[in-house]
Design a protein around this motif. Structure first.
Motif, PDB file in Angstrom:
ATOM      1  N   VAL A 279      -0.910   7.653 -11.222  1.00  0.00           N
ATOM      2  CA  VAL A 279      -0.481   6.939  -9.996  1.00  0.00           C
ATOM      3  C   VAL A 279       0.526   5.893 -10.167  1.00  0.00           C
ATOM      4  O   VAL A 279       1.238   5.403  -9.229  1.00  0.00           O
ATOM      5  CB  VAL A 279      -1.532   6.854  -8.900  1.00  0.00           C
ATOM      6  CG1 VAL A 279      -2.239   5.589  -9.266  1.00  0.00           C
ATOM      7  CG2 VAL A 279      -1.102   6.704  -7.458  1.00  0.00           C
ATOM      8  N   VAL A 280       0.123   5.001 -11.192  1.00  0.00           N
ATOM      9  CA  VAL A 280       0.702   3.876 -11.404  1.00  0.00           C
ATOM     10  C   VAL A 280       2.419   4.090 -11.739  1.00  0.00           C
ATOM     11  O   VAL A 280       3.047   3.450 -11.235  1.00  0.00           O
ATOM     12  CB  VAL A 280       0.068   2.901 -12.725  1.00  0.00           C
ATOM     13  CG1 VAL A 280       0.992   1.955 -13.124  1.00  0.00           C
ATOM     14  CG2 VAL A 280      -1.154   2.353 -12.298  1.00  0.00           C
ATOM     15  N   LEU A 281       2.821   5.218 -12.648  1.00  0.00           N
ATOM     16  CA  LEU A 281       4.094   5.540 -12.947  1.00  0.00           C
ATOM     17  C   LEU A 281       4.480   6.453 -11.747  1.00  0.00           C
ATOM     18  O   LEU A 281       5.902   6.626 -11.716  1.00  0.00           O
ATOM     19  CB  LEU A 281       4.197   6.212 -14.284  1.00  0.00           C
ATOM     20  CG  LEU A 281       3.724   5.207 -15.256  1.00  0.00           C
ATOM     21  CD1 LEU A 281       3.997   6.226 -16.812  1.00  0.00           C
ATOM     22  CD2 LEU A 281       4.548   4.219 -15.430  1.00  0.00           C
ATOM     23  N   ASP A 282       3.646   7.273 -11.111  1.00  0.00           N
ATOM     24  CA  ASP A 282       4.022   8.210  -9.961  1.00  0.00           C
ATOM     25  C   ASP A 282       4.836   7.431  -8.960  1.00  0.00           C
ATOM     26  O   ASP A 282       5.503   7.658  -8.304  1.00  0.00           O
ATOM     27  CB  ASP A 282       2.879   9.186  -9.842  1.00  0.00           C
ATOM     28  CG  ASP A 282       3.380  10.252  -8.994  1.00  0.00           C
ATOM     29  OD1 ASP A 282       4.621  10.236  -8.488  1.00  0.00           O
ATOM     30  OD2 ASP A 282       2.584  10.856  -8.448  1.00  0.00           O
ATOM     31  N   LEU A 283       3.498   6.458  -8.238  1.00  0.00           N
ATOM     32  CA  LEU A 283       3.799   5.745  -6.818  1.00  0.00           C
ATOM     33  C   LEU A 283       3.990   4.253  -7.160  1.00  0.00           C
ATOM     34  O   LEU A 283       4.797   3.835  -6.490  1.00  0.00           O
ATOM     35  CB  LEU A 283       2.732   6.201  -6.009  1.00  0.00           C
ATOM     36  CG  LEU A 283       2.493   7.739  -5.807  1.00  0.00           C
ATOM     37  CD1 LEU A 283       1.607   7.967  -4.775  1.00  0.00           C
ATOM     38  CD2 LEU A 283       3.820   8.267  -5.050  1.00  0.00           C
TER      39      LEU A 283
ATOM     40  N   GLU B 127       0.786  -1.100   0.059  1.00  0.00           N
ATOM     41  CA  GLU B 127       0.077  -0.057  -0.120  1.00  0.00           C
ATOM     42  C   GLU B 127       0.729   1.468  -0.124  1.00  0.00           C
ATOM     43  O   GLU B 127       1.694   1.457   0.818  1.00  0.00           O
ATOM     44  CB  GLU B 127      -1.029  -0.070   1.080  1.00  0.00           C
ATOM     45  CG  GLU B 127      -2.042  -1.118   1.187  1.00  0.00           C
ATOM     46  CD  GLU B 127      -2.927  -0.952   2.303  1.00  0.00           C
ATOM     47  OE1 GLU B 127      -3.937  -0.320   2.404  1.00  0.00           O
ATOM     48  OE2 GLU B 127      -2.329  -1.432   3.704  1.00  0.00           O
ATOM     49  N   ARG B 128       0.719   2.031  -1.067  1.00  0.00           N
ATOM     50  CA  ARG B 128       1.351   3.355  -0.951  1.00  0.00           C
ATOM     51  C   ARG B 128       0.557   4.435  -1.457  1.00  0.00           C
ATOM     52  O   ARG B 128      -0.091   4.660  -2.241  1.00  0.00           O
ATOM     53  CB  ARG B 128       2.635   3.053  -2.435  1.00  0.00           C
ATOM     54  CG  ARG B 128       3.420   4.274  -2.239  1.00  0.00           C
ATOM     55  CD  ARG B 128       4.621   4.021  -3.092  1.00  0.00           C
ATOM     56  NE  ARG B 128       5.476   2.906  -2.982  1.00  0.00           N
ATOM     57  CZ  ARG B 128       6.595   3.036  -1.974  1.00  0.00           C
ATOM     58  NH1 ARG B 128       6.896   4.288  -1.758  1.00  0.00           N
ATOM     59  NH2 ARG B 128       7.290   1.938  -1.785  1.00  0.00           N
ATOM     60  N   LEU B 129       0.115   5.082  -0.322  1.00  0.00           N
ATOM     61  CA  LEU B 129      -0.829   6.258  -0.367  1.00  0.00           C
ATOM     62  C   LEU B 129      -0.293   7.584   0.102  1.00  0.00           C
ATOM     63  O   LEU B 129       0.709   7.658   1.011  1.00  0.00           O
ATOM     64  CB  LEU B 129      -1.910   5.925   0.806  1.00  0.00           C
ATOM     65  CG  LEU B 129      -2.515   4.306   0.927  1.00  0.00           C
ATOM     66  CD1 LEU B 129      -2.989   4.468   2.051  1.00  0.00           C
ATOM     67  CD2 LEU B 129      -2.909   3.842  -0.602  1.00  0.00           C
TER      68      LEU B 129
END
Length: 379
Positions: free
Chosen positions: A158-162, A144-146
């Protein structure tokens, strides 16, 4: 030995720290910083004792290496110009905007026989030291990366960012081929996907379930791993790890509770998580991850040793990220090819709470009405 001449291209939120750290490494001569916003470049240059330029191309004949922290959509052009000259290049994650551009950068580095490193900084997180020396083969991984919305990296989702961080970590733990990918994502702020979940299954049976959000009110960066060898929880924010490993007796299927007062929960817990299961809390020395990454880059430049995250590894992460993005774009929200699909075309929400929606099954009704009271009941 002479110092390596290095430049930083893109000195915004992250790039300015690249410049600061590189200026402090004895083996490095920070030749210049480049940014199209010349005032920003001058401000960073003044702090790091170097010069500022607005056009990075002025530096192509002046440096041995470059660290690039420009927006993702510029990675292919900027990194490509330096790699074409045979200049060692560090590119912030993700390697490129898409896997095709990432393929081109890796191919260019191979043709020119030059170093290409990707800035997957979590590889240098001290929390990973909890796994050092352990023969762990994860079979189920959750991450989990929030984060809150920062108004940065808006050219990507958010896929390529986080999520790309956890994609890279999972691939580092499991180098085998991927069998299948299922994913779903939602655009919250009107552009790319801002919330995403992906389920990745490898051919060896390992399953990874990754969740990323940049629309969360609470920050979190955790990964959990289950294997035959035990369980691990890695907290990338606190840089701590927790390991739980079964005793040899438990591995043989034996649970000895001799002498344990089973009516005393505290005593049972102490026995289970002390004797039956060994629990270790791992707190490594807190270190600057970005500094470790840049020192790894400088070491690779000067000694020719492979970096921790090569261009090939960054490319593999991009390939899997592309599969996840394709799955998100084609996700059918109502299982109907004619219905809404993808992160921006969601089903119409109910206008108001519906009093007819009662019980565990009524939500399945397309009309929103509960099942008829005449429906036969199971006996």
């Amino acid at each position: 030995m002479t110092r390596s001449r290095v430049a930083v291209v893109g000195v915004g939120h992250l790039g300015q720290h690249h410049a600061r750290i590189l200026s402090e490494i004895p083996e490095v001569e920070l030749v210049a910083v480049a940014d199209s916003r010349i005032e920003q470049a001058r401000s960073v240059a003044e702090k790091t004792g170097t010069r500022a330029v607005a056009d990075y191309r002025e530096l192509l004949n002046e440096v041995d290496a470059v660290s690039i922290a420009v927006p993702t959509f510029m990675h292919r052009e900027v990194a490509g110009d330096f790699l074409a000259r045979g200049i060692a290049t560090l590119v912030e994650k993700p390697l490129a905007s898409n896997s095709a551009e990432a393929e081109e950068l890796v191919a260019l580095a191979q043709v020119r026989r030059t170093l290409l490193q990707v800035g997957h900084v979590e590889r240098f997180n001290p929390a990973l030291s909890a796994l050092d020396g352990l023969p762990m083969r994860p079979k189920y991984i959750t991450a989990e990366r929030l984060s809150t919305y920062t108004f940065r990296s808006t050219d990507i989702g958010v896929v390529l960012d986080l999520m790309i961080h956890d994609i890279d970590l999972v691939l580092a733990m499991n180098p085998g081929p991927v069998r299948s990918v299922v994913a779903v994502g939602v655009s919250v702020f009107g552009g790319h996907e801002d919330v995403a979940n992906a389920r990745i299954e490898f051919e060896d049976g390992c399953v990874a379930n990754l969740t990323a959000s940049r629309a969360s009110f609470q920050a979190m960066r955790k990964m959990r791993l289950w294997s035959a060898e035990g369980y691990a929880m890695l907290d990338f924010m606190t840089k701590q790890g927790t390991l739980v490993r079964p005793s040899e007796q438990l591995r043989r299927g034996q649970l000895d509770l001799t002498g344990v007062d089973l009516t005393n929960p505290a005593e049972v817990k102490e026995h289970l998580f002390g004797t039956v299961l060994r629990v270790d809390q791992v707190q490594s020395e807190i270190q600057d991850q970005l500094k470790l990454e840049l020192e790894d880059f400088v070491q690779a430049i000067r000694s020719g040793t492979p970096p921790k995250v090569s261009g090939q590894q960054g490319l593999r992460a991009m390939r899997l990220a592309s599969e996840i993005l394709r799955a998100i774009q084609t996700h059918q929200w109502e299982g109907d090819s004619d219905g809404p699909t993808g992160p921006r075309h969601l089903p119409q929400p109910l206008a108001a709470p519906n009093s007819l929606l009662k019980g565990p099954f009524s939500w399945r009704s397309r009309t929103g009405r509960p099942a008829s009271s005449n429906t036969p009941q199971s006996q």
